[in-house]
Design a protein around this motif. Structure first.
Motif, PDB file in Angstrom:
ATOM      1  N   THR A 118       0.869  -1.173   0.000  1.00 23.28           N
ATOM      2  CA  THR A 118       0.000   0.000   0.000  1.00 23.28           C
ATOM      3  C   THR A 118       0.901   1.216   0.000  1.00 23.28           C
ATOM      4  OG1 THR A 118      -1.611  -1.222   1.333  1.00 23.28           O
ATOM      5  CG2 THR A 118      -1.914   1.157   1.139  1.00 23.28           C
ATOM      6  N   ALA A 119       0.797   2.050  -1.025  1.00 18.65           N
ATOM      7  CA  ALA A 119       1.745   3.144  -1.181  1.00 18.65           C
ATOM      8  C   ALA A 119       1.044   4.450  -1.524  1.00 18.65           C
ATOM      9  CB  ALA A 119       2.783   2.812  -2.248  1.00 18.65           C
ATOM     10  N   ARG A 120       1.745   5.523  -1.166  1.00 15.93           N
ATOM     11  CA  ARG A 120       1.284   6.882  -1.492  1.00 15.93           C
ATOM     12  C   ARG A 120       2.491   7.677  -1.979  1.00 15.93           C
ATOM     13  NH1 ARG A 120       0.561   8.884   3.413  1.00 15.93           N
ATOM     14  NH2 ARG A 120       2.302  10.356   3.314  1.00 15.93           N
ATOM     15  N   ILE A 121       2.336   8.320  -3.109  1.00 16.26           N
ATOM     16  CA  ILE A 121       3.386   9.192  -3.631  1.00 16.26           C
ATOM     17  C   ILE A 121       2.961  10.631  -3.381  1.00 16.26           C
ATOM     18  CG2 ILE A 121       4.647   9.960  -5.678  1.00 16.26           C
ATOM     19  CD1 ILE A 121       4.271   7.171  -6.852  1.00 16.26           C
ATOM     20  N   ASP A 122       3.745  11.337  -2.567  1.00 18.96           N
ATOM     21  CA  ASP A 122       3.437  12.745  -2.293  1.00 18.96           C
ATOM     22  C   ASP A 122       3.996  13.661  -3.370  1.00 18.96           C
ATOM     23  OD1 ASP A 122       2.179  11.934   0.024  1.00 18.96           O
ATOM     24  OD2 ASP A 122       3.882  12.393   1.334  1.00 18.96           O
ATOM     25  N   CYS A 123       5.162  13.306  -3.894  1.00 20.37           N
ATOM     26  CA  CYS A 123       5.824  14.143  -4.894  1.00 20.37           C
ATOM     27  C   CYS A 123       6.869  13.311  -5.605  1.00 20.37           C
ATOM     28  CB  CYS A 123       6.475  15.351  -4.208  1.00 20.37           C
ATOM     29  SG  CYS A 123       7.434  16.422  -5.296  1.00 20.37           S
ATOM     30  N   LEU A 124       6.822  13.264  -6.908  1.00 22.99           N
ATOM     31  CA  LEU A 124       7.852  12.541  -7.651  1.00 22.99           C
ATOM     32  C   LEU A 124       9.183  13.273  -7.523  1.00 22.99           C
ATOM     33  CD1 LEU A 124       6.005  11.639 -10.979  1.00 22.99           C
ATOM     34  CD2 LEU A 124       6.626  10.064  -9.145  1.00 22.99           C
ATOM     35  N   PRO A 125      10.282  12.545  -7.348  1.00 18.12           N
ATOM     36  CA  PRO A 125      11.589  13.211  -7.313  1.00 18.12           C
ATOM     37  C   PRO A 125      11.957  13.749  -8.688  1.00 18.12           C
ATOM     38  CG  PRO A 125      11.872  10.846  -7.365  1.00 18.12           C
ATOM     39  CD  PRO A 125      10.392  11.088  -7.221  1.00 18.12           C
ATOM     40  N   GLU A 126      12.863  14.699  -8.701  1.00 15.51           N
ATOM     41  CA  GLU A 126      13.390  15.210  -9.953  1.00 15.51           C
ATOM     42  C   GLU A 126      14.349  14.187 -10.552  1.00 15.51           C
ATOM     43  OE1 GLU A 126      12.587  18.054 -11.458  1.00 15.51           O
ATOM     44  OE2 GLU A 126      11.210  18.684  -9.868  1.00 15.51           O
ATOM     45  N   ASP A 127      14.414  14.148 -11.879  1.00 12.72           N
ATOM     46  CA  ASP A 127      15.375  13.269 -12.526  1.00 12.72           C
ATOM     47  C   ASP A 127      16.781  13.706 -12.127  1.00 12.72           C
ATOM     48  OD1 ASP A 127      15.489  11.046 -14.515  1.00 12.72           O
ATOM     49  OD2 ASP A 127      16.840  12.437 -15.509  1.00 12.72           O
ATOM     50  N   GLY A 128      17.576  12.772 -11.630  1.00 14.04           N
ATOM     51  CA  GLY A 128      18.924  13.078 -11.180  1.00 14.04           C
ATOM     52  C   GLY A 128      19.014  13.469  -9.715  1.00 14.04           C
ATOM     53  N   GLU A 129      17.881  13.531  -9.022  1.00 11.84           N
ATOM     54  CA  GLU A 129      17.890  13.916  -7.607  1.00 11.84           C
ATOM     55  C   GLU A 129      18.526  12.821  -6.752  1.00 11.84           C
ATOM     56  OE1 GLU A 129      14.755  15.384  -4.107  1.00 11.84           O
ATOM     57  OE2 GLU A 129      14.050  15.080  -6.173  1.00 11.84           O
ATOM     58  N   ALA A 130      19.375  13.228  -5.818  1.00 12.26           N
ATOM     59  CA  ALA A 130      20.020  12.292  -4.897  1.00 12.26           C
ATOM     60  C   ALA A 130      19.056  11.987  -3.756  1.00 12.26           C
ATOM     61  CB  ALA A 130      21.311  12.883  -4.359  1.00 12.26           C
ATOM     62  N   ALA A 182      12.892  15.639   2.616  1.00 12.29           N
ATOM     63  CA  ALA A 182      11.426  15.598   2.682  1.00 12.29           C
ATOM     64  C   ALA A 182      10.895  14.292   2.092  1.00 12.29           C
ATOM     65  CB  ALA A 182      10.833  16.784   1.932  1.00 12.29           C
ATOM     66  N   LEU A 183       9.739  13.877   2.583  1.00 12.37           N
ATOM     67  CA  LEU A 183       9.119  12.630   2.129  1.00 12.37           C
ATOM     68  C   LEU A 183       8.607  12.777   0.706  1.00 12.37           C
ATOM     69  CD1 LEU A 183       8.212   9.779   3.110  1.00 12.37           C
ATOM     70  CD2 LEU A 183       6.015  10.813   3.714  1.00 12.37           C
ATOM     71  N   ARG A 184       9.012  11.835  -0.143  1.00  8.93           N
ATOM     72  CA  ARG A 184       8.511  11.795  -1.517  1.00  8.93           C
ATOM     73  C   ARG A 184       7.453  10.696  -1.689  1.00  8.93           C
ATOM     74  NH1 ARG A 184      10.793  16.038  -1.465  1.00  8.93           N
ATOM     75  NH2 ARG A 184      12.523  16.727  -2.766  1.00  8.93           N
ATOM     76  N   ALA A 185       7.674   9.552  -1.037  1.00  4.60           N
ATOM     77  CA  ALA A 185       6.721   8.440  -1.147  1.00  4.60           C
ATOM     78  C   ALA A 185       6.892   7.544   0.064  1.00  4.60           C
ATOM     79  CB  ALA A 185       6.955   7.651  -2.436  1.00  4.60           C
ATOM     80  N   VAL A 186       5.813   6.816   0.406  1.00  6.09           N
ATOM     81  CA  VAL A 186       5.841   5.953   1.583  1.00  6.09           C
ATOM     82  C   VAL A 186       4.963   4.739   1.327  1.00  6.09           C
ATOM     83  CG1 VAL A 186       3.914   7.203   2.677  1.00  6.09           C
ATOM     84  CG2 VAL A 186       5.544   5.935   4.109  1.00  6.09           C
ATOM     85  N   SER A 187       5.323   3.610   1.924  1.00  2.00           N
ATOM     86  CA  SER A 187       4.496   2.414   1.755  1.00  2.00           C
ATOM     87  C   SER A 187       4.490   1.573   3.021  1.00  2.00           C
ATOM     88  CB  SER A 187       4.996   1.547   0.584  1.00  2.00           C
ATOM     89  OG  SER A 187       6.017   0.647   0.991  1.00  2.00           O
ATOM     90  N   ARG A 188       3.462   0.762   3.111  1.00  2.00           N
ATOM     91  CA  ARG A 188       3.387  -0.304   4.110  1.00  2.00           C
ATOM     92  C   ARG A 188       3.274  -1.608   3.337  1.00  2.00           C
ATOM     93  NH1 ARG A 188       1.430  -0.131   9.766  1.00  2.00           N
ATOM     94  NH2 ARG A 188       1.331  -2.291  10.460  1.00  2.00           N
ATOM     95  N   GLN A 189       4.023  -2.638   3.764  1.00  2.00           N
ATOM     96  CA  GLN A 189       4.119  -3.866   2.975  1.00  2.00           C
ATOM     97  C   GLN A 189       3.896  -5.105   3.833  1.00  2.00           C
ATOM     98  OE1 GLN A 189       8.124  -3.704   1.529  1.00  2.00           O
ATOM     99  NE2 GLN A 189       7.711  -2.104   0.030  1.00  2.00           N
ATOM    100  N   VAL A 190       3.438  -6.159   3.147  1.00  2.00           N
ATOM    101  CA  VAL A 190       3.393  -7.500   3.738  1.00  2.00           C
ATOM    102  C   VAL A 190       4.196  -8.414   2.817  1.00  2.00           C
ATOM    103  CG1 VAL A 190       1.972  -9.430   4.475  1.00  2.00           C
ATOM    104  CG2 VAL A 190       1.109  -7.094   4.731  1.00  2.00           C
ATOM    105  N   TRP A 191       5.211  -9.040   3.385  1.00  2.00           N
ATOM    106  CA  TRP A 191       6.022 -10.032   2.665  1.00  2.00           C
ATOM    107  C   TRP A 191       5.677 -11.415   3.165  1.00  2.00           C
ATOM    108  CZ3 TRP A 191       9.561  -8.803  -1.188  1.00  2.00           C
ATOM    109  CH2 TRP A 191       9.749  -7.417  -1.403  1.00  2.00           C
ATOM    110  N   ILE A 192       5.722 -12.393   2.275  1.00  2.00           N
ATOM    111  CA  ILE A 192       5.382 -13.768   2.625  1.00  2.00           C
ATOM    112  C   ILE A 192       6.658 -14.597   2.610  1.00  2.00           C
ATOM    113  CG2 ILE A 192       3.925 -15.746   2.146  1.00  2.00           C
ATOM    114  CD1 ILE A 192       2.413 -13.155   2.817  1.00  2.00           C
TER     115      ILE A 192
END
Length: 213
Positions: A161-173, A200-210
């Motif tokens: 489950t993910a949310r993207i707040d802002c895409l990073p710039e191309d070449g951004e570290a 700053a936060l660009r994207a965040v997720s919560r995951q379930v791995w099996i």
């Protein structure tokens, strides 16, 4: 490519998420996403199903992400990656995201290492930026964060489950960070995030791995 013969889970989830009109999207993988195979898309209200013939590959619906990432600096991420947990042994060495056998430019080469107990991180210079690439970038690091066998392991992504707040710039570290959220039997829980050059936060997720049986 993720595990041999199937697509990277995070990239596949990102492609599926594009069919759902929501800030955060929950994607559940029911089968390994096949490579170079036409798939059907079906809708039932807010739920999107991806089918390979009669076989259900993935489901997506609006979701929410209720986790906050730990603070990790770019220097900490760089130092951690020098001791990558998958450098010497890797279940999927040609994974598009975390495969150490990928050449620069032929994969994301996000190689996480430990920052502190339960937290792993790696640097990533954003390139070919698109939502599905960001989903991919914050995918595999969750497996490392779970600590399964201390490696990327053979655990596979079950839900993201993910949310993207802002895409990073191309070449951004950027910094990619993952942290453990505990386990429930074979279900391993993790949070992951993408931090920009400014922290700053660009994207965040919560995951379930099996984990394997």
């Amino acid at each position: 490519m993720g595990p041999d013969g199937s697509a990277n889970g995070g990239y596949a989830c990102g492609r599926v998420a594009a069919y759902v009109d929501a800030d955060a999207v929950e994607v559940t993988l029911r089968l390994p996403p096949p490579l170079e195979t036409p798939l059907a898309v079906e809708r039932d209200g807010d739920v999107v199903s991806i089918l390979d013939g009669d076989a259900l590959v993935a489901e997506a619906r609006p979701g929410s992400v209720d986790v906050e990432p730990p603070e990790v600096s770019s220097a900490e991420a760089g130092a951690a990656s020098e001791h990558s947990l998958g450098a010497e042994e890797h279940e999927f060495p040609r994974c598009f995201v975390c495969g150490p056998l990928r050449e620069p430019g032929d994969g994301l080469r996000i190689l996480p290492g430990p920052v502190r107990d339960g937290v792993v991180a790696a640097p990533w210079t954003a390139s070919e930026v698109a939502p599905e690439i960001v989903w991919a970038a914050i995918d595999c690091i969750g497996a490392f964060a779970t600590g399964a066998v201390g490696l990327r392991g053979s655990a596979v992504l079950g839900r993201m489950t993910a949310r993207i707040d802002c895409l990073p710039e191309d070449g951004e570290a950027c910094v990619v960070v993952g942290w453990s959220l505990g386990a429930d039997g074979r279900k391993l829980h993790a949070g992951t995030a993408l931090l920009g050059a400014d922290g700053a936060l660009r994207a965040v997720s919560r995951q379930v791995w099996i984990a394997p049986r």
